[in-house]
Design a protein around this motif. Structure first.
Motif, PDB file in Angstrom:
ATOM      1  N   TRP A  71       0.109  11.086  -3.221  1.00  0.00           N
ATOM      2  CA  TRP A  71      -0.592   9.848  -3.542  1.00  0.00           C
ATOM      3  C   TRP A  71      -1.361  10.025  -4.841  1.00  0.00           C
ATOM      4  O   TRP A  71      -1.585  11.131  -5.315  1.00  0.00           O
ATOM      5  CB  TRP A  71      -1.513   9.417  -2.408  1.00  0.00           C
TER       6      TRP A  71
ATOM      7  N   GLY B 170       6.464   7.122  -0.183  1.00  0.00           N
ATOM      8  CA  GLY B 170       7.037   6.939   1.141  1.00  0.00           C
ATOM      9  C   GLY B 170       8.236   7.817   1.419  1.00  0.00           C
ATOM     10  O   GLY B 170       8.467   8.253   2.518  1.00  0.00           O
ATOM     11  N   ARG B 171       9.054   8.062   0.425  1.00  0.00           N
ATOM     12  CA  ARG B 171      10.198   8.964   0.608  1.00  0.00           C
ATOM     13  C   ARG B 171      10.670   9.460  -0.714  1.00  0.00           C
ATOM     14  O   ARG B 171      10.419   8.943  -1.740  1.00  0.00           O
ATOM     15  CB  ARG B 171      11.345   8.292   1.358  1.00  0.00           C
TER      16      ARG B 171
ATOM     17  N   LEU C  58      10.419   5.376  -2.855  1.00  0.00           N
ATOM     18  CA  LEU C  58       9.744   4.299  -2.151  1.00  0.00           C
ATOM     19  C   LEU C  58       8.253   4.621  -2.122  1.00  0.00           C
ATOM     20  O   LEU C  58       7.883   5.735  -1.736  1.00  0.00           O
ATOM     21  CB  LEU C  58      10.283   4.176  -0.722  1.00  0.00           C
ATOM     22  N   ILE C  59       7.415   3.672  -2.558  1.00  0.00           N
ATOM     23  CA  ILE C  59       5.975   3.906  -2.546  1.00  0.00           C
ATOM     24  C   ILE C  59       5.274   2.764  -1.811  1.00  0.00           C
ATOM     25  O   ILE C  59       5.813   1.676  -1.679  1.00  0.00           O
ATOM     26  CB  ILE C  59       5.379   4.065  -3.967  1.00  0.00           C
ATOM     27  N   ALA C  60       4.080   3.038  -1.353  1.00  0.00           N
ATOM     28  CA  ALA C  60       3.252   2.044  -0.678  1.00  0.00           C
ATOM     29  C   ALA C  60       1.944   1.908  -1.444  1.00  0.00           C
ATOM     30  O   ALA C  60       1.388   2.901  -1.917  1.00  0.00           O
ATOM     31  CB  ALA C  60       2.969   2.474   0.754  1.00  0.00           C
TER      32      ALA C  60
ATOM     33  N   SER D 121      -1.314  -4.497   2.289  1.00  0.00           N
ATOM     34  CA  SER D 121      -0.595  -3.302   1.841  1.00  0.00           C
ATOM     35  C   SER D 121       0.834  -3.727   1.514  1.00  0.00           C
ATOM     36  O   SER D 121       1.368  -4.631   2.142  1.00  0.00           O
ATOM     37  CB  SER D 121      -0.590  -2.236   2.930  1.00  0.00           C
ATOM     38  N   GLU D 122       1.431  -3.064   0.534  1.00  0.00           N
ATOM     39  CA  GLU D 122       2.771  -3.466   0.088  1.00  0.00           C
ATOM     40  C   GLU D 122       3.643  -2.241  -0.166  1.00  0.00           C
ATOM     41  O   GLU D 122       3.140  -1.174  -0.479  1.00  0.00           O
ATOM     42  CB  GLU D 122       2.666  -4.280  -1.206  1.00  0.00           C
ATOM     43  N   GLU D 123       4.953  -2.408  -0.048  1.00  0.00           N
ATOM     44  CA  GLU D 123       5.920  -1.351  -0.334  1.00  0.00           C
ATOM     45  C   GLU D 123       6.838  -1.769  -1.474  1.00  0.00           C
ATOM     46  O   GLU D 123       7.232  -2.929  -1.561  1.00  0.00           O
ATOM     47  CB  GLU D 123       6.778  -1.052   0.893  1.00  0.00           C
ATOM     48  N   PHE D 124       7.176  -0.798  -2.302  1.00  0.00           N
ATOM     49  CA  PHE D 124       8.049  -1.044  -3.445  1.00  0.00           C
ATOM     50  C   PHE D 124       8.946   0.157  -3.681  1.00  0.00           C
ATOM     51  O   PHE D 124       8.672   1.253  -3.221  1.00  0.00           O
ATOM     52  CB  PHE D 124       7.220  -1.276  -4.726  1.00  0.00           C
ATOM     53  N   THR D 125       9.978  -0.076  -4.473  1.00  0.00           N
ATOM     54  CA  THR D 125      10.814   1.007  -4.973  1.00  0.00           C
ATOM     55  C   THR D 125      10.484   1.168  -6.455  1.00  0.00           C
ATOM     56  O   THR D 125      10.324   0.188  -7.176  1.00  0.00           O
ATOM     57  CB  THR D 125      12.311   0.672  -4.794  1.00  0.00           C
TER      58      THR D 125
ATOM     59  N   ALA E 139      -2.212   4.575  -3.926  1.00  0.00           N
ATOM     60  CA  ALA E 139      -0.764   4.389  -3.957  1.00  0.00           C
ATOM     61  C   ALA E 139      -0.160   5.682  -3.420  1.00  0.00           C
ATOM     62  O   ALA E 139      -0.573   6.767  -3.810  1.00  0.00           O
ATOM     63  CB  ALA E 139      -0.273   4.134  -5.375  1.00  0.00           C
TER      64      ALA E 139
END
Length: 121
Positions: free
Chosen positions: A36, A120-121, A63-65, A76-80, A117
């Motif tokens: 993070w 995620g993977r 992938l990040i949050a 909260s949001e997730e993006f590539t 931030a």
């Protein structure tokens, strides 16, 4: 192993439990990447770029949050990750932010929820 131990045999499965006052930390499996970082400035709703305080080692396709910085945990949001600047300090996302995410320090009596931030993977 004890009789009551939970065993998760599927590497894609996970279990999380917490109660008031608990803290959950999730870290990247890749030691070359930071788990993070913090935003160096506010990321406004409608933007698809994040300015971060340090290079993370994240890569295009990760992938990040983005944690909520308001009192609404649902923000909260997730993006590539679509692109990363040469210095690693600007991250371009695959879509626009739905919510603003505070980057500056805000003094308040509640816990500091600003600028998180995570990978995620």
């Amino acid at each position: 192993m004890e009789e009551d131990d939970v065993v998760i045999s599927d590497n894609n499965a996970y279990l999380m439990a917490m109660s008031e006052g608990s803290r959950i930390e999730i870290h990247a499996a890749d030691r070359e990447k930071e788990s993070w970082t913090e935003l160096s400035e506010t990321a406004e709703a409608g933007s698809n770029a994040l300015k971060v305080t340090e290079a993370t080692g994240w890569q295009v396709g990760d992938l990040i949050a983005i944690a909520s910085t308001s009192d609404e945990w649902t923000e909260s949001e997730e993006f590539t990750v679509l692109d990363i600047s040469d210095d690693g300090m600007t991250i371009t996302l695959d879509s626009e932010l739905t919510y603003s995410h505070q980057g500056e320090t805000v003094l308040r009596k509640r816990p500091d929820r600003r600028r998180r931030a995570g990978m995620g993977r």
